[in-house]
Design a protein around this motif. Structure first.
Motif, PDB file in Angstrom:
ATOM      1  N   SER A 127       0.881  -1.174   0.000  1.00  8.61           N
ATOM      2  CA  SER A 127       0.000   0.000   0.000  1.00  8.61           C
ATOM      3  C   SER A 127       0.918   1.223   0.000  1.00  8.61           C
ATOM      4  CB  SER A 127      -0.935  -0.065   1.223  1.00  8.61           C
ATOM      5  OG  SER A 127      -1.959   0.892   1.146  1.00  8.61           O
ATOM      6  N   HIS A 128       0.633   2.220   0.792  1.00  4.89           N
ATOM      7  CA  HIS A 128       1.432   3.449   0.737  1.00  4.89           C
ATOM      8  C   HIS A 128       1.836   3.901   2.134  1.00  4.89           C
ATOM      9  CE1 HIS A 128      -2.042   5.948   2.040  1.00  4.89           C
ATOM     10  NE2 HIS A 128      -2.729   4.985   1.466  1.00  4.89           N
ATOM     11  N   MET A 129       2.866   4.746   2.205  1.00  5.09           N
ATOM     12  CA  MET A 129       3.376   5.218   3.490  1.00  5.09           C
ATOM     13  C   MET A 129       3.153   6.700   3.696  1.00  5.09           C
ATOM     14  SD  MET A 129       6.915   2.995   3.530  1.00  5.09           S
ATOM     15  CE  MET A 129       7.344   3.347   5.237  1.00  5.09           C
TER      16      MET A 129
ATOM     17  N   PHE B 238      -3.059   4.637  10.341  1.00  5.90           N
ATOM     18  CA  PHE B 238      -3.309   3.316   9.753  1.00  5.90           C
ATOM     19  C   PHE B 238      -3.473   3.336   8.230  1.00  5.90           C
ATOM     20  CE2 PHE B 238      -4.586   3.435  14.112  1.00  5.90           C
ATOM     21  CZ  PHE B 238      -4.077   2.269  14.643  1.00  5.90           C
ATOM     22  N   ASP B 239      -4.051   4.397   7.706  1.00 10.46           N
ATOM     23  CA  ASP B 239      -4.329   4.487   6.272  1.00 10.46           C
ATOM     24  C   ASP B 239      -3.022   4.357   5.493  1.00 10.46           C
ATOM     25  OD1 ASP B 239      -4.959   5.187   3.667  1.00 10.46           O
ATOM     26  OD2 ASP B 239      -6.133   6.949   4.220  1.00 10.46           O
ATOM     27  N   GLY B 240      -2.902   3.295   4.734  1.00  6.88           N
ATOM     28  CA  GLY B 240      -1.717   3.103   3.908  1.00  6.88           C
ATOM     29  C   GLY B 240      -0.662   2.277   4.598  1.00  6.88           C
ATOM     30  N   ILE B 241      -0.084   2.845   5.660  1.00  9.16           N
ATOM     31  CA  ILE B 241       1.035   2.154   6.309  1.00  9.16           C
ATOM     32  C   ILE B 241       0.627   0.773   6.809  1.00  9.16           C
ATOM     33  CG2 ILE B 241       0.577   3.233   8.563  1.00  9.16           C
ATOM     34  CD1 ILE B 241       4.040   2.454   7.022  1.00  9.16           C
TER      35      ILE B 241
ATOM     36  N   ASN C 222       3.377   8.391  -3.256  1.00 11.52           N
ATOM     37  CA  ASN C 222       2.340   9.435  -3.406  1.00 11.52           C
ATOM     38  C   ASN C 222       0.966   8.863  -3.726  1.00 11.52           C
ATOM     39  OD1 ASN C 222       1.186  12.041  -3.653  1.00 11.52           O
ATOM     40  ND2 ASN C 222       1.512  12.043  -5.862  1.00 11.52           N
ATOM     41  N   GLU C 223       0.427   8.047  -2.819  1.00 16.44           N
ATOM     42  CA  GLU C 223      -0.940   7.588  -3.013  1.00 16.44           C
ATOM     43  C   GLU C 223      -1.940   8.679  -2.668  1.00 16.44           C
ATOM     44  OE1 GLU C 223      -4.844   5.811  -2.265  1.00 16.44           O
ATOM     45  OE2 GLU C 223      -3.617   6.955  -0.867  1.00 16.44           O
ATOM     46  N   GLU C 224      -1.655   9.413  -1.586  1.00 18.45           N
ATOM     47  CA  GLU C 224      -2.679  10.316  -1.042  1.00 18.45           C
ATOM     48  C   GLU C 224      -2.898  11.565  -1.884  1.00 18.45           C
ATOM     49  OE1 GLU C 224      -4.757   9.751   1.086  1.00 18.45           O
ATOM     50  OE2 GLU C 224      -4.025   8.386   2.625  1.00 18.45           O
ATOM     51  N   GLY C 225      -1.872  12.012  -2.575  1.00 19.31           N
ATOM     52  CA  GLY C 225      -2.010  13.277  -3.281  1.00 19.31           C
ATOM     53  C   GLY C 225      -2.092  14.464  -2.331  1.00 19.31           C
TER      54      GLY C 225
ATOM     55  N   ALA D  18      -3.939  -4.759   1.599  1.00 20.09           N
ATOM     56  CA  ALA D  18      -4.688  -4.701   2.858  1.00 20.09           C
ATOM     57  C   ALA D  18      -4.811  -3.242   3.293  1.00 20.09           C
ATOM     58  CB  ALA D  18      -3.972  -5.505   3.940  1.00 20.09           C
ATOM     59  N   HIS D  19      -5.964  -2.867   3.850  1.00 19.87           N
ATOM     60  CA  HIS D  19      -6.233  -1.459   4.147  1.00 19.87           C
ATOM     61  C   HIS D  19      -7.337  -1.368   5.192  1.00 19.87           C
ATOM     62  CE1 HIS D  19      -6.721   2.849   3.265  1.00 19.87           C
ATOM     63  NE2 HIS D  19      -5.623   2.762   2.525  1.00 19.87           N
ATOM     64  N   ILE D  20      -7.379  -0.286   5.934  1.00 11.04           N
ATOM     65  CA  ILE D  20      -8.552  -0.035   6.782  1.00 11.04           C
ATOM     66  C   ILE D  20      -9.745   0.296   5.879  1.00 11.04           C
ATOM     67  CG2 ILE D  20      -7.251   0.695   8.817  1.00 11.04           C
ATOM     68  CD1 ILE D  20      -7.984   3.622   8.016  1.00 11.04           C
TER      69      ILE D  20
ATOM     70  N   PHE E 123     -10.391   5.750  -3.183  1.00 12.35           N
ATOM     71  CA  PHE E 123      -9.329   5.364  -4.122  1.00 12.35           C
ATOM     72  C   PHE E 123      -8.311   4.478  -3.459  1.00 12.35           C
ATOM     73  CE2 PHE E 123      -9.790   9.682  -6.144  1.00 12.35           C
ATOM     74  CZ  PHE E 123     -10.382   9.191  -7.267  1.00 12.35           C
ATOM     75  N   HIS E 124      -7.715   3.647  -4.250  1.00 14.55           N
ATOM     76  CA  HIS E 124      -6.545   2.906  -3.778  1.00 14.55           C
ATOM     77  C   HIS E 124      -5.650   2.618  -4.972  1.00 14.55           C
ATOM     78  CE1 HIS E 124      -8.168   2.359   0.215  1.00 14.55           C
ATOM     79  NE2 HIS E 124      -9.313   2.010  -0.315  1.00 14.55           N
ATOM     80  N   ASP E 125      -4.387   2.328  -4.693  1.00 12.00           N
ATOM     81  CA  ASP E 125      -3.478   1.962  -5.770  1.00 12.00           C
ATOM     82  C   ASP E 125      -3.979   0.728  -6.515  1.00 12.00           C
ATOM     83  OD1 ASP E 125      -1.285   3.926  -5.475  1.00 12.00           O
ATOM     84  OD2 ASP E 125      -1.095   3.046  -3.485  1.00 12.00           O
TER      85      ASP E 125
HETATM   86 ZN   LIG Z   1      -4.815   4.626   1.784  1.00 12.25          ZN
END
Ligand SMILES: [Zn+2]
Length: 423
Positions: A93-95, A104-107, A138-141, A203-205, A369-371
């Motif tokens: 996912s993303h950091m 939690f979102d991403g990491i 840069n997932e979040e923008g 995996a993601h919240i 959105f997600h990658d």
């Molecule tokens: Zn995310």
């Protein structure tokens, strides 16, 4: 898998290790709010981002993974397969975070992926295919909009150069931030941009309330709803609030209100699936004693069905024009992502993994959105959601229980073992 069965590997997933790592990462860019929440502000391609990546790399190398970075700064942790020539099963996912983001979102998806590697290492398991964990850039923008530039570059959804000219709030170009970042990670092994994974699983919240409300452990994510983003500019004429008769005004606020009211009628959905948001309205000159000469407002329209998203979005310019009384308007569509359907392969693997572990699961599409959206056209793709408290995300109040985090990592591990196969 070298004679090792999946239960042995899944049993090596550690709730305390995963939780301690989530909390350690949360300190990098972490802040406390007056309400007592713990938030994270970790922009992509920043010094904090690099600090978090170094922490991740240290853990991964200690576990026996090899580390490399691609030209888009996507970071990969590889657990070698029995046949290294095969396409890997990819997870991650993303950091990066939102400016006022959570822990939690991403990491979570990156550390859950690392937990898969830890479990494989601890149990001595060597799956048929390599397993790779990715931290997408840069997932979040939040710093450079739009987001998902790392996964879009990786999959060829857009060429990397398409993002070069994006600037952050300080005027820094994406291309320059990326070049500086790669220079500071010059000691890491480089890999070429992109490949076709055997499968991708993130995996993601949840970022929504359903799992918690329904007492479920995980969600089998079936796809990602599509999005269309518009900017509407209503042009009027400024006048003195005390002297200009209403009949002679071109009041941009009044016509913008008419347009938004008409759009609410257009977007009405008795099933409450469609998401229509006017989240930003700016008024010029924006003083209480002036008639507004210009209003700019945004539209964020989302729906899982392209058959709804396409006609409703296409109708926006006509509905806006018809609603105006004295002003003119321009409608600009600035971003489009059609719905992604994950198909059967990975969702079935996730559903079987949850069932094998005795965990309660439901199927649902992702509203955010997600990658994974950009991987879906390239390879079998899926996601696992874990519950988050009150459905809150992109906020310091974001929270998931340690046991919920571990359950998601166990489902991820079981699913990956099955997807990566025996030697
Ligand atoms: Zn995310």
């Amino acid at each position: 898998m070298d004679g090792v069965t999946a239960p042995n590997v899944v049993a090596a997933v550690s709730e305390s290790r995963l939780w301690d790592r989530l909390m350690a990462m949360a300190r990098i860019g972490g802040f406390a709010t007056p309400e007592g929440d713990q938030g994270v502000n970790r922009p992509c391609l920043s010094a904090l981002d690099r600090e978090a990546r170094r922490l991740l790399i240290g853990w991964a190398e200690a576990a026996g993974a090899s580390v490399s970075v691609d030209p888009a700064a996507n970071l990969f942790l590889r657990w070698e397969g029995a046949d290294p020539s095969l396409a890997p099963v990819l997870t991650g996912s993303h950091m990066d975070s939102q400016p006022q983001g959570g822990r939690f979102d991403g990491i979570y998806g990156v550390l859950a992926g690392l937990e898969v590697i830890e479990a494989l290492a601890a149990s001595g398991a060597r799956p048929h295919r390599p397993v790779e964990v990715v931290a997408w850039t840069n997932e979040e923008g939040g710093r450079f909009a739009p987001g998902c530039t790392g996964s879009m570059s990786f999959t060829g959804f857009k060429p990397m150069s398409a993002f070069d000219g994006i600037v952050d709030a300080d005027g820094v170009r994406y291309a320059d931030a990326l070049a500086q970042h790669l220079a500071e990670e010059a000691d890491l092994a480089r890999r070429p941009l992109g490949y076709v994974p055997h499968a991708f699983i993130e995996a993601h919240i949840e970022q929504g309330p359903r799992l918690e409300a329904e007492g479920q452990d995980v969600a089998v994510v079936t796809g990602i709803q599509g999005s269309r983003w518009f900017t509407v500019t209503v042009e009027g004429r400024t006048d003195h609030a005390g002297t200009a008769p209403l009949s002679l005004r071109k009041d941009a606020v009044q016509d913008a209100l008419r347009a938004i009211t008409a759009l609410n009628v257009l977007m009405h959905d008795p099933s409450d699936v469609l998401r229509f948001t006017v989240g930003s309205v700016t008024v010029e000159p924006g003083t209480s004693n002036s008639v507004a000469r210009r209003v700019v407002f945004t539209i964020d329209l989302r729906h899982p069905d392209e058959g709804v998203l396409r006609p409703r979005g296409d109708a926006i310019p006509g509905v806006v024009q018809a609603a105006l009384r004295t002003c003119t308007a321009r409608v600009h569509e600035r971003f489009t992502a059609w719905p992604a359907d994950f198909g059967p392969t990975v969702p079935e693997a996730v559903a079987r993994a949850a069932a094998a572990l005795g965990l309660k699961a439901i199927r649902l599409p992702s509203g955010a959105f997600h990658d994974a959206q950009f991987l879906a056209p390239v390879c079998p793709t899926g996601m696992i959601f874990i519950p988050c408290r009150n459905g809150v995300s992109h906020h310091p109040g974001e929270y998931a229980e340690p046991a919920q985090c571990a359950n998601g990592a166990r489902v991820l591990t079981e699913a990956i073992i099955k997807l990566a196969g025996r030697p």
